[in-house]
Scaffold this motif. Structure first.
Motif, PDB file in Angstrom:
ATOM      1  N   GLU A 207       0.822  -1.201   0.000  1.00  0.00           N
ATOM      2  CA  GLU A 207       0.000   0.000   0.000  1.00  0.00           C
ATOM      3  C   GLU A 207       0.860   1.258   0.000  1.00  0.00           C
ATOM      4  O   GLU A 207       0.517   2.267  -0.611  1.00  0.00           O
ATOM      5  N   MET A 208       1.965   1.215   0.707  1.00  0.00           N
ATOM      6  CA  MET A 208       2.879   2.355   0.783  1.00  0.00           C
ATOM      7  C   MET A 208       4.299   1.815   0.910  1.00  0.00           C
ATOM      8  O   MET A 208       4.548   0.910   1.699  1.00  0.00           O
ATOM      9  N   VAL A 239       8.813   7.318   4.388  1.00  0.00           N
ATOM     10  CA  VAL A 239       7.408   7.121   4.745  1.00  0.00           C
ATOM     11  C   VAL A 239       7.294   5.846   5.584  1.00  0.00           C
ATOM     12  O   VAL A 239       8.254   5.074   5.697  1.00  0.00           O
TER      13      VAL A 239
END
Length: 397
Positions: A207-208, A239
């Protein structure tokens, strides 16, 4: 030494004797086996003494022979007390009825307090309590104990994390802890996803972050799977990597299962025993004696008896004796292998996440020894192997 209890039960009287020759009168009483005590002289021709009620009925005959007059000054003991009680039987009956009424009302449920619950949950709790018979006006003897009420509420109401039940006098007090609503996702610090164990990558969902491995890659514990550093060279940012990396992992399990097992089962027969407990003394009321069956399990439920707000040293006991029989369960070798395999699967699942699945199993070693089936089993598991690992902060040069 005089037995004070016997004297109280049989009765005693204080006698006054007047006249001439009272010394000879006392000697006559003694020679005829009439016991007297507390002899006191009052002047030259008067004495008083105490004697048993049964002997007092005989002394008038001896008094007439000695020209003495007698009178009874004081009466004490159970016969006279019982006579006075009969005279005042109405008052005694009323007092006893009042005491029984107060004791009855002290063992009735007069209040149910629920704390820590939302209105909707409280309504649901009161509805379940009503089904269990825990309601105002119900006699406490006919409802389950606090542990049983607590267990029943926890099983029936899914929104409860914990409920504490306490009986204070004539009021049930419930302290409730409800399940918390799902918390909002926390703000994650920059991190990578690494492998928590050795595996072969089966599938990925990122997702990230930036994935650094592909399907069918072999990874070791601690190896980087998804990087939290994204962007082109010179324009990168950190992130919190988010995603799932499913890998094929391997486990071994050792199981032993007897072919023949002895255990007890209930056959439906039972015996109820009721008794009254006063201090350490247990007085049977109904169902005393040994049951007809030899093997049984006993479950005892004790209800305290209250008087107003005080707990009396008196309890009502209900004991249930449930008959049990020993039975033998026998497996064939194939049945034992099948059940042992299921036991091994369940054992493996207890240490895995709920979403993990068993892909395959293989029996590495099988042996029949000492009446047991012994299996060593190899399992292939598909599970999420990704765990977060903070990205180290760069130190300025």
């Amino acid at each position: 030494m005089k037995n004070q209890w016997i004297e109280f039960l049989t009765g005693r009287v204080t006698v006054k004797v007047s006249g001439r020759g009272i010394e000879r009168f006392l000697n006559v009483l003694t020679r005829n086996g009439l016991m007297i005590w507390n002899v006191k002289r009052h002047g030259t021709e008067t004495i008083t003494f105490t004697m048993r009620l049964a002997d007092a009925l005989k002394i008038r005959h001896y008094a007439r022979e000695r020209e003495c007059s007698i009178s009874f000054l004081k009466r004490a003991g159970m016969p006279f007390l019982f006579k006075r009680l009969l005279k005042n039987s109405g008052f005694v009956a009323g007092a006893l009825l009042f005491f029984l009424l107060i004791m009855f009302l002290s063992n009735v449920i007069w209040g149910i307090e629920i704390k820590g619950a939302k209105p909707a949950t409280e309504y649901q709790i009161r509805k379940e309590l009503d089904k269990m018979g825990v309601k105002v006006g119900k006699i406490q003897f006919f409802v389950d104990n606090v542990e049983g009420i607590q267990r029943e509420l926890t099983n029936k109401i899914g929104s409860l994390t914990w409920v504490g039940v306490e009986l204070k006098g004539t009021t049930y007090q419930l302290q409730v802890v409800e399940k918390k609503e799902p918390e909002k996702p926390e703000q994650l610090e920059p991190r990578n996803l690494v492998a928590k164990k050795k595996a072969i990558i089966a599938s990925m969902f990122v997702e990230m972050g930036q994935k650094v491995v592909d399907i069918n890659d072999h990874v070791e514990a601690g190896q980087l799977l998804v990087s939290g550093v994204i962007g082109q060279e010179g324009q990168t940012q950190q992130v919190a990597a988010v995603g799932e990396v499913w890998g094929e992992t391997w486990y071994k399990s050792h199981v032993e299962l007897p072919l023949i097992t002895n255990f007890f089962v209930f056959n439906g027969q039972e015996k109820q025993k009721h008794s009254l407990i006063i201090g350490n003394l247990e007085i049977p009321i109904w169902g005393s004696g040994d049951p007809e069956f030899k093997e049984y399990e006993a479950e005892k439920n004790i209800k305290k008896i209250n008087f107003l707000k005080w707990e009396l040293p008196i309890s009502f006991s209900n004991e249930t004796l449930r008959a049990r029989e020993e039975t033998t369960r026998t497996y064939s070798t194939k049945e034992a292998e099948k059940i042992a395999l299921e036991l091994a699967k369940n054992k493996i699942k207890t240490g895995l996440d709920e979403e993990a699945i068993i892909k395959d199993e293989k029996i590495l070693h099988k042996e029949l020894k000492n009446g047991k089936v012994i299996l060593d089993i190899h399992f292939k598991i598909i599970e999420n192997i990704a765990v977060g690992q903070p990205i180290p902060k760069e130190t300025p040069e």
